[in-house]
Design a protein around this motif. Structure first.
Motif, mmCIF file in Angstrom:
data_model
loop_
_atom_site.group_PDB
_atom_site.id
_atom_site.type_symbol
_atom_site.label_atom_id
_atom_site.label_comp_id
_atom_site.label_asym_id
_atom_site.label_seq_id
_atom_site.Cartn_x
_atom_site.Cartn_y
_atom_site.Cartn_z
ATOM 1 N N ILE A 16 0.848 -1.182 0.000
ATOM 2 C CA ILE A 16 0.000 0.000 0.000
ATOM 3 C C ILE A 16 0.889 1.239 0.000
ATOM 4 C CG2 ILE A 16 -2.043 -1.038 1.076
ATOM 5 C CD1 ILE A 16 -1.102 -0.063 3.756
ATOM 6 N N SER A 20 -3.447 4.901 -0.670
ATOM 7 C CA SER A 20 -4.274 3.714 -0.483
ATOM 8 C C SER A 20 -5.450 3.973 0.447
ATOM 9 C CB SER A 20 -3.431 2.570 0.088
ATOM 10 O OG SER A 20 -2.495 2.100 -0.849
ATOM 11 N N ASP A 24 -7.525 -1.520 -0.597
ATOM 12 C CA ASP A 24 -6.234 -2.075 -1.013
ATOM 13 C C ASP A 24 -5.763 -3.163 -0.055
ATOM 14 O OD1 ASP A 24 -5.649 -0.460 -3.371
ATOM 15 O OD2 ASP A 24 -5.555 1.199 -1.973
ATOM 16 N N VAL A 25 -6.248 -3.137 1.157
ATOM 17 C CA VAL A 25 -5.954 -4.198 2.125
ATOM 18 C C VAL A 25 -6.926 -5.358 1.925
ATOM 19 C CG1 VAL A 25 -5.823 -4.788 4.580
ATOM 20 C CG2 VAL A 25 -5.057 -2.525 3.798
ATOM 21 N N ARG A 28 -6.637 -7.435 -1.413
ATOM 22 C CA ARG A 28 -5.396 -8.213 -1.523
ATOM 23 C C ARG A 28 -5.572 -9.623 -0.973
ATOM 24 N NH1 ARG A 28 -0.948 -9.171 1.813
ATOM 25 N NH2 ARG A 28 1.018 -9.482 0.685
ATOM 26 N N HIS A 160 -2.063 -0.828 9.636
ATOM 27 C CA HIS A 160 -1.496 -0.649 8.305
ATOM 28 C C HIS A 160 -1.002 0.769 8.065
ATOM 29 C CE1 HIS A 160 -3.307 -4.551 7.337
ATOM 30 N NE2 HIS A 160 -2.538 -4.561 6.265
#
Length: 207
Positions: A16, A20, A24-25, A28, A160
Motif C-alpha cells: 500500500i 491507499s 487495497d488491504v 489483496r 497498516h
C-alpha cells in the motif's frame, strides 16, 4: 477531537502507499476478507431495528472513541449521506447525554462506549438500561456487532498506517452509501482501473 492531516502519512506495508484506502488491504486477501465484507454488509445494511443512518453513526462513534481518523472520517461522511449531521459526532464524543440524538438511542451509545473502552467491565445492568429504553435483544445484539466489527476495522487500518483525508472520505462514503460493503465477484479484474481513477482524483485534490 480527532487529529486532522493536511498530508498523507506513509503506510507501513509495501503493498500500500500514501494514496491507499482500506480496499487495497481487503482486496489483496479476498479469501479472508470476503467473509468480513459479507458480515459487515449484513450488520450495516441488513434488516435491523436501527436505521442505516443510526448504524453508520454508531460505526463512526466507535471509531471516534478509538481516535481512528480513517474509519471515523469515512463513516461520519457516510452517516451524513443518510441524514446524520456531522456536528453530532463532536457532541457525542463530548457527552452522550447532552448530544442532539433521540433519547432512546443514548443507552445504546453508552453501551457501545463502555464496550469499546472497558469491555471486561460490562454487567447485566448495562443491558437492562438498553431494554428499559424500549430496545429488544435483537437491537442490542446489532449494536454489539457494530461495536465489535469497528473495533476490528479500527485496528486493521491503524496497524497498516492508513489515515485517509477528506477526498478519500468523500469517495469512500459515496461507494458505501450506494453499494454497501460487499465487493462484486469481478472486482479483482477491474481493481487496477479503479486504482488508476482513484489516484488521479487524489492527486488532483492535492495540487
Amino acid at each position: 477531537m480527532l487529529p486532522q492531516f493536511n498530508f498523507l502519512p506513509m503506510p507501513f506495508f509495501s503493498y500500500i502507499d500514501q494514496y491507499s484506502d482500506i480496499t487495497d488491504v481487503l482486496l489483496r486477501d479476498q479469501k479472508r476478507f470476503a467473509h468480513t465484507d459479507a458480515f459487515t454488509d449484513i450488520v450495516l445494511r441488513g434488516s435491523s431495528p436501527f436505521s442505516v443512518g443510526d448504524r453508520e453513526m454508531m460505526a463512526a462513534y466507535v471509531s471516534g472513541l478509538n481516535d481512528c481518523h480513517y474509519c471515523h472520517g469515512i463513516h461520519a461522511a457516510t452517516a451524513e449521506r443518510f441524514g446524520i449531521p456531522l456536528d453530532i459526532f463532536h457532541a457525542l464524543l463530548e457527552d452522550i447525554d447532552t448530544a442532539p440524538i433521540k433519547d432512546e438511542l443514548k443507552p445504546i451509545f453508552h453501551y457501545i462506549q463502555k464496550l469499546t473502552i472497558t469491555p471486561s467491565k460490562m454487567v447485566e445492568a448495562d443491558a437492562q438500561k438498553v431494554y428499559a429504553a424500549g430496545w429488544s435483544e435483537q437491537a442490542l445484539y446489532d449494536a454489539v456487532c457494530i461495536c465489535s466489527i469497528f473495533n476490528f476495522y479500527n485496528r486493521l487500518v491503524e496497524g497498516h498506517g492508513l489515515k485517509g483525508n477528506q477526498k478519500i472520505f468523500e469517495m469512500g462514503s459515496g461507494h458505501l452509501s450506494k453499494r454497501g460493503y460487499r465487493f462484486p465477484w469481478f472486482i479483482n479484474l477491474i481493481k487496477g482501473q479503479i486504482r488508476k481513477s482513484r489516484l488521479k482524483s487524489l492527486e488532483e485534490h492535492h495540487k
